[in-house]
Design a protein around this motif. Structure first.
Motif, short mmCIF file in Angstrom:
data_model
loop_
_atom_site.label_atom_id
_atom_site.label_comp_id
_atom_site.label_asym_id
_atom_site.label_seq_id
_atom_site.Cartn_x
_atom_site.Cartn_y
_atom_site.Cartn_z
N GLU A 255 54.34 49.48 36.44
CA GLU A 255 54.08 48.26 36.39
C GLU A 255 53.50 47.44 37.66
O GLU A 255 53.96 48.10 38.86
CB GLU A 255 55.26 47.38 35.87
N PRO A 256 52.81 46.35 37.67
CA PRO A 256 52.59 45.76 38.97
C PRO A 256 53.91 45.21 39.48
O PRO A 256 54.86 44.60 38.88
CB PRO A 256 51.55 44.53 38.68
N ARG B 139 51.76 50.33 42.14
CA ARG B 139 52.57 50.39 40.93
C ARG B 139 54.09 50.70 41.17
O ARG B 139 54.24 51.51 41.82
CB ARG B 139 52.03 50.96 39.70
N PRO C 82 43.11 46.58 43.48
CA PRO C 82 44.16 46.32 42.49
C PRO C 82 44.23 47.61 41.76
O PRO C 82 43.36 48.02 41.29
CB PRO C 82 43.36 44.90 41.90
N GLY C 83 45.52 47.36 40.99
CA GLY C 83 45.87 48.56 40.04
C GLY C 83 46.27 49.77 40.83
O GLY C 83 46.90 50.54 40.06
N HIS D 7 46.24 41.37 44.63
CA HIS D 7 46.53 42.07 43.43
C HIS D 7 47.23 41.23 42.24
O HIS D 7 47.05 41.55 41.12
CB HIS D 7 47.71 43.17 43.99
N ASP E 299 46.50 41.39 38.51
CA ASP E 299 47.63 41.65 37.35
C ASP E 299 47.90 40.66 36.78
O ASP E 299 48.55 40.64 35.53
CB ASP E 299 48.51 42.21 38.27
#
Ligand SMILES: Cc1cc2nc3c(=O)[nH]c(=O)nc-3n(C[C@H](O)[C@H](O)[C@H](O)COP(=O)(O)OP(=O)(O)OC[C@H]3O[C@@H](n4cnc5c(N)ncnc54)[C@H](O)[C@@H]3O)c2cc1C
Length: 480
Positions: free
Chosen positions: A150-151, A145, A141-142, A295, A299
Motif C-alpha cells: 500500500e502507499p 510501497r 509513483p507506485g 506520489h 495514490d
C-alpha cells in the motif's frame, strides 16, 4: 522538406535539454525530432497559474527554442482553450509534420493524467505510438510501497523505503540530445509566435530575481551544492539567511531535474545517501519530500479534487471571511512575521519554507479559514507553484493531510519569529513600518502609526481550533 518519420516531443514542465528522458529517447531514433509546447488557457485559469510563473515559462521557452534550433529541433508553439482540445491539436501537428509518434514526460495531478491518457489513446487509435517517461520525480509513483503493497501517508516511513529503493537504482542523468539531421530541422507551421503566445495571459516579469534558463539553474545548483549545502542544516530555518537552495522555481518549470539535484547532493556528500554531512543529508531529505507529495497526488487522487486526505476533517467548520482573508493576503494581519512573509510572497513570487508553514497555520488554525483558499492564493502568486507540493504543504499545515499530526500541530507565529528571525532582520526588510523598532519589540510591536494591531488573539483562537478538532470523529480509513 524531409519525409522522415520524426518523433513529436511534447514539452510541459520539463523545459530543459539535459536529463530530459522524453527528448533524449526521441533523439536516439536518428529520424529527427519536433518539439511542441501547448499553452492551455483552461489550465492557466483552473490551476490559478501565477503571472510570475507564466512569465518564467515564457522566458524559458525563448531560451530553449534557440537551444533546440542549434540541435536542428524545431519548437512549435500552440495555444488551446480547452484541455480536451489538446489531443486533436497534437495529432494534426504530428500528421502535418510527418511524425509517427509522441513522447512526453509524465505529470501526475489528475487533470494532467486525464489529459495525457486522452492524448495517448488518440495516438494509439490512429496507429501512432506514444511513450511516457518519468522525470519529475526520482522514483516514479507506485514504486514506494509498504509491506502490504500500500502507499504511504506518513513521510518518515516513505523516506526509509525510498532511500532503500533509490540507492539501489542507477541515477545517472541523461545527456542532452545529439544534433539531429539538418534536413529534419524545419516545420510547415511553427504555430503561434512566442511574442503572441501569452497575449491573453497576465504576465509578471521577475527576471531580475529569477533569471531563466537551464544554464542559470545548473549554475545555481552548483553554487548551492559546492558552497552552501554544508550549512543547510544550520541555516535553512532562518529566512533572513540565504540558507536554502532557492531552486524550487527551476524545478517547477523543469529547467532542472530532481535527479540532477540528487546527483549534485550525493557528490557533495561523498556518495552517501544517508549520513555523511548533515547539510547534504537533510537536503536529500527535502528531495524525498518532493517525491512524496507527487506520489500522494497519484495514490490519493481525491486531493486533486479539493478534498482533504484525512476524510474526517472534511467536517471541520472552516470560516469563509473575505475581509480576514484579504488582510492575510495583503500582509496586514498585525503579526509581523506573517506580514513580512506574505509581503515576501507578493514582492518576490517566492516564500521561505518555514514561513510557508507559519502563514498557512496562521490562516487555518488562528483565523480558521479554509486551507483551500490559502492553497489557491499561493498558486496565484508563486513562481514555483506546484500542485503536489503546494497541496501537500497546505494539507500538512491544516492537519487534514499526510503525517496528520494530531490536532495540536499549531505554531505560535510570534514564538517562531523570535526563534528564527531573532534580530528581526527579515521582518524589517519586508515591513518597513517596523524598521525602527528595537529587537525586543519587533516581534510584538506596540501601536505603530500605519501598522495594524493583531487581528486575532493567538492564544484564544488556538484553543478554539483545538476544541473544534477534538470534536471531529476520526474515520476508520484515516492516517494509515
Ligand atoms: C503551505 C506550503 C506550500 C508550499 N507550496 C509549494 C509549491 O507550490 N511549490 C514548491 O516547489 N514547494 C512548495 N512548498 C514546499 C517548500 O516550501 C518549497 O519547496 C521550498 O520553500 C522551496 O525553497 P528552496 O528551493 O530553497 O528549498 P530547499 O530547502 O533548498 O529544498 C530543495 C528542494 O526540495 C523540494 N522541497 C523542499 N521542501 C519541500 C516540501 N516541504 N515539500 C515538497 N518539496 C519540497 C523543493 O523542490 C525544493 O526546491 C510548500 C510548502 C508549504 C508548507
Amino acid at each position: 522538406m524531409n519525409t522522415h518519420n520524426r518523433t513529436l516531443v511534447w514539452l510541459r514542465n520539463d523545459l530543459r535539454l539535459r536529463d530530459n528522458p522524453a527528448l533524449f529517447h526521441a533523439s536516439q531514433t536518428g529520424q529527427g525530432v519536433v518539439a511542441v509546447y501547448v499553452l492551455c488557457e483552461e489550465f492557466v485559469q483552473r490551476h490559478v497559474m501565477a503571472p510570475a510563473r507564466l512569465d518564467f515559462i515564457r522566458r524559458h521557452l525563448t531560451l530553449l527554442s534557440a537551444e533546440l534550433a542549434e540541435l536542428n529541433i524545431p519548437l512549435v508553439l500552440l495555444r488551446e482553450h480547452k484541455a480536451m482540445g489538446i489531443p486533436d491539436k497534437l495529432l494534426s501537428l504530428a500528421r502535418r509534420e510527418n511524425c509517427d509518434g509522441i513522447y512526453f514526460n509524465a505529470e501526475y495531478p489528475l487533470d494532467e493524467l486525464n489529459r495525457d491518457r486522452a492524448v495517448a489513446d488518440l495516438f494509439q487509435d490512429s496507429g501512432m505510438h506514444f511513450k511516457r517517461f518519468h522525470d519529475r520525480v526520482i522514483l516514479p509513483p507506485g514504486h514506494v510501497r509498504n509491506g502490504q503493497g500500500e502507499p504511504y501517508k506518513v513521510f518518515t516511513a516513505f523516506k526509509r523505503r525510498w532511500l532503500q529503493l533509490a540507492s539501489e537504482r542507477p541515477m545517472d542523468p541523461h545527456p542532452a540530445p545529439p544534433v539531429q539531421p539538418e534536413d529534419t530541422a524545419r516545420v510547415h507551421d511553427a504555430g503561434v509566435p512566442l511574442n503572441k503566445l501569452f497575449d491573453q495571459t497576465a504576465l509578471r516579469d521577475l527576471s531580475e530575481l529569477w533569471p531563466a534558463g537551464e544554464e542559470e539553474a545548473l549554475q545555481r545548483l552548483a553554487d548551492f551544492t559546492e558552497e552552501r549545502i554544508h550549512r543547510y542544516q544550520q541555516d535553512r530555518d532562518f529566512p533572513a539567511l540565504a540558507g536554502t537552495s532557492e531552486l524550487s522555481p527551476y524545478l517547477a518549470v523543469g529547467s532542472l531535474s530532481p535527479r540532477q539535484c540528487l546527483n549534485a547532493a550525493l557528490r557533495a556528500n561523498r556518495g552517501q545517501w544517508d549520513g555523511g554531512n548533515p547539510g547534504a543529508e537533510t537536503w536529500i531529505g527535502e528531495l524525498v519530500w518532493r517525491d512524496f507529495y507527487q506520489h500522494v497526488s497519484v495514490d490519493f487522487p481525491e486531493v486533486c479534487k479539493h478534498k482533504a486526505l484525512q476524510r474526517h476533517t472534511e467536517a471541520f467548520p472552516w470560516r469563509w471571511d473575505e475581509d480576514d482573508l484579504n488582510d492575510w493576503r495583503r500582509g496586514r494581519t498585525g503579526i509581523p512575521i506573517v506580514d513580512a512573509a506574505m509581503r515576501q510572497l507578493a514582492q518576490t513570487g517566492w516564500m521561505h519554507n518555514r514561513l510557508r508553514m507559519v502563514v498557512a497555520m496562521f490562516l487555518t488554525k488562528n483565523l480558521r479559514i479554509d486551507w483551500r483558499l490559502g492553497e489557491a492564493w499561493f498558486m496565484s502568486q508563486l513562481i514555483d507553484g506546484d500542485f503536489a507540493a503546494n497541496n501537500g504543504g497546505w494539507q500538512w499545515s491544516a492537519s487534514t493531510g499526510t503525517d496528520a499530526a494530531p490536532y495540536f500541530r499549531i505554531f505560535n507565529p510570534v514564538t517562531q519569529s523570535e526563534r528564527f528571525d531573532p534580530e528581526g532582520t527579515f521582518i524589517r526588510k519586508y515591513v518597513p513600518e517596523l524598521k525602527d523598532l528595537p529587537r525586543k519589540q519587533v516581534h510584538r510591536p506596540p501601536p505603530v502609526a500605519g501598522y495594524p494591531r493583531p487581528m486575532v488573539d493567538l492564544k484564544a483562537s488556538r484553543k478554539e481550533t483545538i476544541e473544534l478538532f477534538k470534536q471531529l470523529n476520526q474515520g476508520p480509513n484515516d492516517d494509515a
